[in-house]
Write a protein that holds these residues in place. Structure first.
Motif, short mmCIF file in Angstrom:
data_model
loop_
_atom_site.label_atom_id
_atom_site.label_comp_id
_atom_site.label_asym_id
_atom_site.label_seq_id
_atom_site.Cartn_x
_atom_site.Cartn_y
_atom_site.Cartn_z
N ARG A 1 10.99 -14.05 -1.40
CA ARG A 1 12.14 -13.23 -1.76
C ARG A 1 12.04 -12.72 -3.20
N ALA A 2 11.49 -13.53 -4.07
CA ALA A 2 11.27 -13.07 -5.45
C ALA A 2 10.29 -11.91 -5.48
N ALA A 3 9.25 -12.00 -4.65
CA ALA A 3 8.28 -10.90 -4.57
C ALA A 3 8.91 -9.65 -3.97
N GLU A 4 9.78 -9.86 -2.99
CA GLU A 4 10.48 -8.73 -2.37
C GLU A 4 11.37 -8.02 -3.38
N PHE A 5 12.07 -8.79 -4.19
CA PHE A 5 12.94 -8.18 -5.20
C PHE A 5 12.11 -7.38 -6.20
N ALA A 6 11.00 -7.93 -6.62
CA ALA A 6 10.14 -7.21 -7.58
C ALA A 6 9.61 -5.92 -6.97
N HIS A 7 9.36 -5.93 -5.67
CA HIS A 7 8.84 -4.75 -4.97
C HIS A 7 9.91 -3.70 -4.76
N ARG A 8 11.14 -4.14 -4.46
CA ARG A 8 12.18 -3.19 -4.04
C ARG A 8 13.04 -2.64 -5.18
N TRP A 9 13.31 -3.44 -6.17
CA TRP A 9 14.27 -3.03 -7.20
C TRP A 9 13.56 -2.34 -8.35
N PRO A 10 14.11 -1.25 -8.90
CA PRO A 10 15.44 -0.70 -8.65
C PRO A 10 15.50 0.19 -7.41
N ALA A 11 16.70 0.31 -6.87
CA ALA A 11 16.91 1.17 -5.71
C ALA A 11 16.68 2.63 -6.09
N GLN A 12 16.15 3.37 -5.13
CA GLN A 12 15.99 4.80 -5.35
C GLN A 12 17.31 5.55 -5.16
N LEU A 13 18.16 5.04 -4.27
CA LEU A 13 19.33 5.85 -3.92
C LEU A 13 20.47 4.98 -3.39
N HIS A 14 21.61 5.06 -4.06
CA HIS A 14 22.86 4.49 -3.54
C HIS A 14 23.70 5.64 -2.98
N GLU B 1 0.81 -1.21 0.00
CA GLU B 1 0.00 0.00 0.00
C GLU B 1 0.85 1.26 0.00
N LYS B 2 2.12 1.14 0.32
CA LYS B 2 3.03 2.28 0.30
C LYS B 2 4.07 2.09 -0.81
N PRO B 3 4.51 3.18 -1.46
CA PRO B 3 5.57 3.04 -2.46
C PRO B 3 6.89 2.68 -1.79
N SER B 4 7.66 1.84 -2.45
CA SER B 4 8.96 1.44 -1.90
C SER B 4 9.98 2.56 -2.04
N PHE B 5 10.82 2.67 -1.04
CA PHE B 5 11.99 3.54 -1.12
C PHE B 5 13.16 2.73 -0.59
N TYR B 6 14.01 2.28 -1.52
CA TYR B 6 15.13 1.42 -1.18
C TYR B 6 16.41 2.23 -1.29
N LEU B 7 17.15 2.34 -0.19
CA LEU B 7 18.40 3.10 -0.20
C LEU B 7 19.49 2.28 0.47
N THR B 8 20.72 2.53 0.03
CA THR B 8 21.85 1.73 0.49
C THR B 8 23.05 2.61 0.78
N THR B 9 23.86 2.17 1.73
CA THR B 9 25.22 2.70 1.87
C THR B 9 26.14 1.76 1.09
N PRO B 10 27.39 2.15 0.89
CA PRO B 10 28.35 1.13 0.43
C PRO B 10 28.45 0.06 1.51
N ILE B 11 28.87 -1.13 1.12
CA ILE B 11 29.21 -2.08 2.17
C ILE B 11 30.68 -1.86 2.49
N TYR B 12 30.95 -1.66 3.76
CA TYR B 12 32.26 -1.18 4.19
C TYR B 12 33.25 -2.33 4.29
N GLY C 1 5.69 8.66 4.30
CA GLY C 1 4.75 7.71 3.74
C GLY C 1 5.31 6.63 2.84
N TYR C 2 6.62 6.38 2.90
CA TYR C 2 7.22 5.35 2.05
C TYR C 2 7.47 4.07 2.83
N ASP C 3 7.46 2.98 2.11
CA ASP C 3 7.86 1.68 2.64
C ASP C 3 9.37 1.57 2.43
#
Length: 536
Positions: A264-277, A6-17, A45-47
């Motif tokens: 996990r396949a559903a999660e990938f479809a929901h999350r990708w592409p990332a909004q912000l690296h 019900e909420k739009p996804s917002f996927y953001l990442t840091t580099p992996i250190y 209001g984002y997921d």
């Protein structure tokens, strides 16, 4: 994992250190910036899915473990604990902490590599050229300066000597994607460039326009890594392995026989592409050239935006342990507190550029903005409510002058749009500056209204209650806008206003509409939010 469609996804990442050392101010800087955005987007209001973690493979890890007299696994487990503890200390709200030694990541990396190998984008060859061991980076001759007086070739990024190597490796056809990369740079997502800030976009474009070479994706002499699925005598080149974390974390390449494969396949479809690296400017070549090219080769969508911030500088030099000018986050948190630490680095340093930091500047910013402006406003206002209103939010309805508090209402009404505009640009300093206009205006309002004088005469009590209500309402609104950067203080302000959990807010625009502070709520003064730091 759970999704909220019900909420739009917002996927953001840091580099992996990289786990060759403990967390430092630079890694904390990136992580705090990402955390502030994650918190802000949850409130709007984002997921949100906020990913951070560790890059645990490669030659440097092998060497660091050997020097410490432990196995690579023991070394990375130890460092992983230290990173996670540091992020807890800094109130980082990441949803996931990925490690490249996770089995699900290993499976995803091998799956993507196999896909590219079978499509012909990975092939066997011989690498002969320059290699930077500290950065684990190959360098083409065309990108290097002539040898110095000692006959050494230096790394363009870290300025340390390069090693000339000859190895049998597997290569990725990076050169094949030159034109597609340039097309991506020319396109936008919601009007925003895919690479930011503009200086970094120009740098990346210039590099690609000079021509790209195919790059090695494997090492035959490094054992601490993920084996190639078709040739286990080779392990994945550490950057190839690491970049894939952004999709392995959210379900790409999950073993189809796994119990959670469908979820996990559903999660990938929901999350990708990332909004912000989020990345540092020293790793943009990997994230703005190699990473999008790998995604193109795999037939996957590209991230919407990669934002590269600058370095933290002390006395004009990049902080590093080798220079002896690096401090740990814990040392500064001990003096300035978590929120004081977070505020300084996002308020005093313009995100995206190099920023000069100093202990003196931290004290000045802390005492000026936090102790004097914000902390003092809350303390004296809550104290007056206790003294004049029996510690409860007063009823302002008995005073009908529309001009009373008009400036505060006007600033508050326009603040949401200003903060949103600046947060979209990752202008944290600008967003905080806009919020501080409301805080400063409230301090002026109290000085000019003089509640202590109004309290002396029964005839002016209706105005006293209106003044205090207006000031309390601006504190409530300011706390909401401060929350992404200073989560603990804002949560305390909400508690002292008896408003419950600030993190239940998921519609910031609605929550910051004027007049929502309930009359009669208990107001607790409490201890000073930001005790002033003594200076000589």
């Amino acid at each position: 994992m759970s999704t909220k469609p019900e909420k739009p996804s917002f996927y953001l990442t840091t580099p992996i250190y990289y786990v060759n050392s403990v967390p430092h101010l630079g890694t904390a800087y990136t992580t705090i910036a990402a955390d502030a955005m994650a918190r802000y987007r949850r409130m709007t209001g984002y997921d949100v899915w906020f990913l951070t973690g560790l890059d645990e493979h490669g030659q440097k890890v092998e060497q660091a473990a050997t020097a410490a007299g432990v196995t690579p696994r023991e070394w990375v487990d130890r460092l992983a604990g230290e990173f996670q503890e540091t992020w807890r200390m800094l109130s980082i709200s990441n949803d996931q902490f990925i490690r490249t030694t996770d089995p699900t990541h290993t499976h995803a990396v091998q799956e993507l590599a196999r896909r590219l190998y079978e499509s012909g984008d990975i092939y066997a060859g011989t690498y002969e050229g320059w290699y930077c061991l500290p950065d684990e980076t190959y360098w083409a001759e065309a990108n290097l300066e002539p040898a110095n007086e000692a006959g050494e070739r230096m790394c363009p990024d870290c300025t340390r000597p390069l090693t000339f190597v000859t190895e049998e490796n597997y290569f990725f056809k990076l050169s094949k994607y030159t034109d597609k990369l340039l097309e991506w740079y020319d396109s936008t997502s919601d009007g925003l460039a895919h690479v930011a800030p503009e200086t970094r976009m120009n740098e990346v474009r210039s590099f690609v326009e000079r021509g790209l070479d195919d790059i090695s994706i494997s090492r035959s002499n490094v054992k601490w890594g993920i084996p190639l699925p078709w040739d286990e005598s080779h392990t994945m080149y550490v950057w190839f392995d690491a970049l894939i974390n952004y999709i392995s974390a959210i379900g790409y390449g999950t073993d189809k026989n796994a119990a959670d494969a469908e979820a996990r396949a559903a999660e990938f479809a929901h999350r990708w592409p990332a909004q912000l690296h989020y990345v540092g400017k020293d790793i943009i070549r990997f994230h703005c050239i190699i990473w999008p090219a790998l995604l193109m080769a795999a037939g996957l969508e590209l991230p919407q935006r990669v934002f590269a911030h600058g370095f933290l500088l002390t006395k004009g030099e990049k902080m590093s342990k080798s220079k002896g000018n690096a401090q740990t986050p814990a040392e500064l948190v001990e003096q300035f507190g978590v929120d004081g630490y977070r505020y300084y680095f996002l308020r005093d340093v313009q995100f995206g550029t190099d920023g000069s930091i100093s202990h003196e500047a931290m004290v000045q910013r802390y005492n000026g903005d936090l102790a004097n402006d914000w902390g003092n406003l809350c303390s004296r206002l809550f104290n007056m409510v206790g003294k004049y209103c029996d510690g409860a939010v007063p009823d302002a309805s008995g005073y009908a002058d529309a001009a009373e508090g008009a400036e505060l209402r006007e600033i508050a009404a326009g603040l949401g749009a200003m903060v949103e505009e600046r947060m979209v640009k990752l202008d944290y300093a600008g967003a905080l500056e806009a919020t501080w206009e409301l805080i400063k205006a409230t301090n002026r309002y109290l000085e000019e209204s003089a509640p202590w004088a109004l309290a002396k005469d029964d005839a002016t009590l209706p105005r006293l209650y209106a003044v205090l209500y207006n000031a309390l309402e601006t504190v409530r609104i300011a706390a909401l806008y401060c929350a992404p950067v200073m989560p603990n203080t804002s949560a305390q302000v909400f508690e002292r206003l008896s408003l419950g959990d600030i993190w239940a807010v998921d519609d910031l625009a609605a929550a910051t509409q004027w007049g929502q502070l309930p009359v009669g709520n208990t107001v607790t003064k409490g201890d000073s939010l930001f005790p002033r730091i003594a200076t000589e």
